[in-house]
Write an enzyme that holds these catalytic residues in place. Structure first.
Site, PDB file in Angstrom:
ATOM      1  N   SER A  63      -9.543   1.585   2.961  1.00 59.21           N
ATOM      2  CA  SER A  63      -8.735   2.363   2.044  1.00 59.21           C
ATOM      3  C   SER A  63      -7.666   1.533   1.323  1.00 59.21           C
ATOM      4  CB  SER A  63      -8.061   3.498   2.814  1.00 59.21           C
ATOM      5  OG  SER A  63      -7.191   2.958   3.799  1.00 59.21           O
ATOM      6  N   SER A 103      -9.650  -0.641   7.219  1.00 58.77           N
ATOM      7  CA  SER A 103      -9.095  -0.546   5.858  1.00 58.77           C
ATOM      8  C   SER A 103      -8.401  -1.782   5.304  1.00 58.77           C
ATOM      9  CB  SER A 103      -8.140   0.636   5.772  1.00 58.77           C
ATOM     10  OG  SER A 103      -8.886   1.793   5.605  1.00 58.77           O
ATOM     11  N   LYS A 156       0.857  -1.190   0.000  1.00 55.88           N
ATOM     12  CA  LYS A 156       0.000   0.000   0.000  1.00 55.88           C
ATOM     13  C   LYS A 156       0.889   1.234   0.000  1.00 55.88           C
ATOM     14  CE  LYS A 156      -3.868   1.880   2.754  1.00 55.88           C
ATOM     15  NZ  LYS A 156      -4.681   1.686   3.978  1.00 55.88           N
TER      16      LYS A 156
HETATM   17  N1  GLN Z   1     -13.062   3.966   6.509  1.00 54.77           N
HETATM   18  C1  GLN Z   1     -12.417   4.343   7.717  1.00 54.77           C
HETATM   19  C2  GLN Z   1     -12.068   5.802   7.681  1.00 54.77           C
HETATM   20  O1  GLN Z   1     -12.297   6.424   6.703  1.00 54.77           O
HETATM   21  C3  GLN Z   1     -11.200   3.504   7.955  1.00 54.77           C
HETATM   22  C4  GLN Z   1      -9.985   3.940   7.254  1.00 54.77           C
HETATM   23  C5  GLN Z   1      -8.779   3.103   7.584  1.00 54.77           C
HETATM   24  O2  GLN Z   1      -8.882   2.074   8.248  1.00 54.77           O
HETATM   25  N2  GLN Z   1      -7.627   3.582   7.174  1.00 54.77           N
HETATM   26  O3  GLN Z   1     -11.589   6.330   8.629  1.00 54.77           O
END
Ligand code: GLN
Length: 475
Positions: A154, A178, A79
């Site tokens: 994400s 994420s 990532k």
């Molecule tokens: N969807 C969650 C957020 O927007 C989790 C994001 C993540 O785990 N990086 O905060």
């Protein structure tokens, strides 16, 4: 079977026996990227030459019977919020457009020392803020199962890359879901370790009290292999833990006590997803586990709590991106204007929204009302889990309330997007290990089963997931 479709376990056995070479394996992944990634857009950067070079070096080691690890010669995608020496690392943000990392994140050093072939950097929501990979400054990633749908986020690029067999495994990061969300939407295995189990050194911080790196793989067995490699105490991350795994070997679903939180099956859960999850729970029952109804009474506050705490940490962590130190820099007549223009042009809407919210809720006069209250709620959410784990070994439920949604379906409505995090975020608030394991499909779209364990039960969850996987495969 095409080589790029192999798992870590299978590929490493074939490499060891000399049946295949890392160069062949790496080339198979590169060919698949060439063939599919125009449509999917999982990668922000493909490290073709570097990957071929690492593969050649790995083959040399196998020829000498000296592989460095089970990951030696295996193509892994990363990532793009993890720093890699002399390599562009953007976090999906325009503000880091041309940023070249001056050092390796600890996970990258570990992969390199184990001989892994790092094949590329994958797309993500800007600085990991989002649930769909639509918030990237470099375009959306599409779900390999249906190109009109999101891969989740994400870590959507990593999930799509694994699901489409463009790499053998990948790393993601999980602050509120994420790793698990995109794993659920793309039909792969995603493991979020106990907070602190994997060093965060070199991971671009989103919300430091919640961020955690973990494996995204084709099987639970692979997740364990990758986790065992990247875990462990690191003096460069003061929150990292040194803990012994083990003891998990004698665990069997036969004597497991499994908790089913009533709150996770209430309103909002798609009825088809519910059926798939219930069928998966049924499999555990058939394997001999005892199923117990439990309550997590404060779960209903977790979402509001998370969306107060996260923006506060985000607002603080994003302070360093001022258009001077790293990457993108806009013009301005004076220093203040340069800061303002760089941040206005360099950061996307979701990041700005969180900076504004977080600055507000932590400012003098409001901090007691918002941030400090949210911290108290966080303690209650954690307490709920502690209580539950005094009665059960493991909690099961859905990862996502629906299957993958359409691109654009929620991107104009942040609240709708936040709601899709409903089952994943409380795990991060409590620092627990959790996993998404493929449990079935609805109209060709994957559904992930959520396994949640007490702190430091990482090995146990990984073993139980393997048992479930074997059981599903053999049924
Ligand atoms: N969807 C969650 C957020 O927007 C989790 C994001 C993540 O785990 N990086 O905060």
């Amino acid at each position: 079977m095409k080589l790029n479709e192999l798992t870590i376990k299978e590929a490493s056995e074939k490499l060891k026996s000399g049946e295949i070479t890392s160069q062949e394996l790496t080339q198979a992944c590169l060919d698949e990227i060439e063939h599919k990634d125009k449509d999917i857009h999982a990668f922000l950067l493909v490290l073709k030459d570097e990957a071929i070079k690492s593969a050649k070096e790995s083959d040399e080691r196998y020829r000498n019977n000296q592989p460095l690890s089970q990951i030696d010669g295996i193509p892994v995608a990363i990532k793009d919020n993890m720093c890699m020496l002399d390599t562009k690392t953007t976090a999906g943000s325009k503000i880091l457009e041309n940023f070249v990392a001056p050092y390796d994140a600890t996970v990258i050093s570990k992969l390199k020392s184990a001989g892994a072939v790092i094949i590329g950097k994958t797309n993500l929501d800007e600085f990991a803020m989002g649930s769909s990979t639509e918030n990237s400054a470099y375009g959306v990633t599409r779900n390999p199962h249906d190109l009109d749908r999101v891969p989740g986020g994400s870590s959507g690029g990593s999930a799509a890359a694994v699901a489409a067999n463009m790499c053998i495994a990948a790393l993601g990061s999980d602050t509120g879901g994420s790793i698990r969300q995109p794993a659920s939407f793309c039909g792969i295995t995603g493991f979020k370790p106990t907070y602190g189990a994997v060093s965060r050194y070199g991971l671009m911080a989103m919300a430091s009290s919640l961020d955690q790196i973990g494996p995204m793989t084709k099987t639970a067995e692979d997740a364990e292999i990758l986790f065992d490699l990247i875990k462990g105490y690191d003096e460069k991350d003061s929150t990292s833990l040194s803990f012994q795994t083990g003891g998990a070997q004698d665990l069997e679903s036969r004597n497991l006590k499994i908790g089913i939180p009533r709150e996770y099956f209430a309103e909002g859960l798609d009825s088809e997803v519910k059926k798939v999850i219930e069928a998966a729970i049924g499999k555990f029952k058939a394997m001999g586990a005892e199923i117990i109804d439990i309550e997590l009474p404060n779960a209903k506050y977790a979402l509001s709590c998370y969306y107060i705490i996260v923006p506060v940490e985000v607002a603080s962590n994003m302070g360093r991106y001022d258009g001077i130190k790293y990457g993108f820099s806009a013009e301005g007549d004076n220093l203040l204007e340069k800061y303002i223009n760089s941040r206005s042009e360099g950061l996307g809407a979701e990041v700005k929204r969180r900076i504004i919210l977080g600055t507000y809720t932590s400012s003098a006069g409001y901090i007691d009302q918002y941030y400090n209250q949210a911290q108290k709620v966080r303690a209650l959410v954690k307490q709920d889990f502690e209580e539950a784990f005094s009665k059960v070994d493991l909690i099961l439920g859905p990862v996502m309330p629906t299957t993958a949604f359409k691109i654009g379906e929620k991107s104009d409505d942040p609240l709708k997007m936040y709601l899709s995090d409903i089952y994943t975020i409380s795990v991060n608030l409590a620092g627990l290990p959790a996993m998404s394991v493929p449990a079935g499909n609805i109209d060709g779209l994957p559904v992930g089963l959520h396994l949640i364990g007490p702190q430091l039960s990482d090995s146990k969850i990984l073993k139980i997931a393997q048992e479930f996987e074997n059981n599903v495969l053999s049924s």
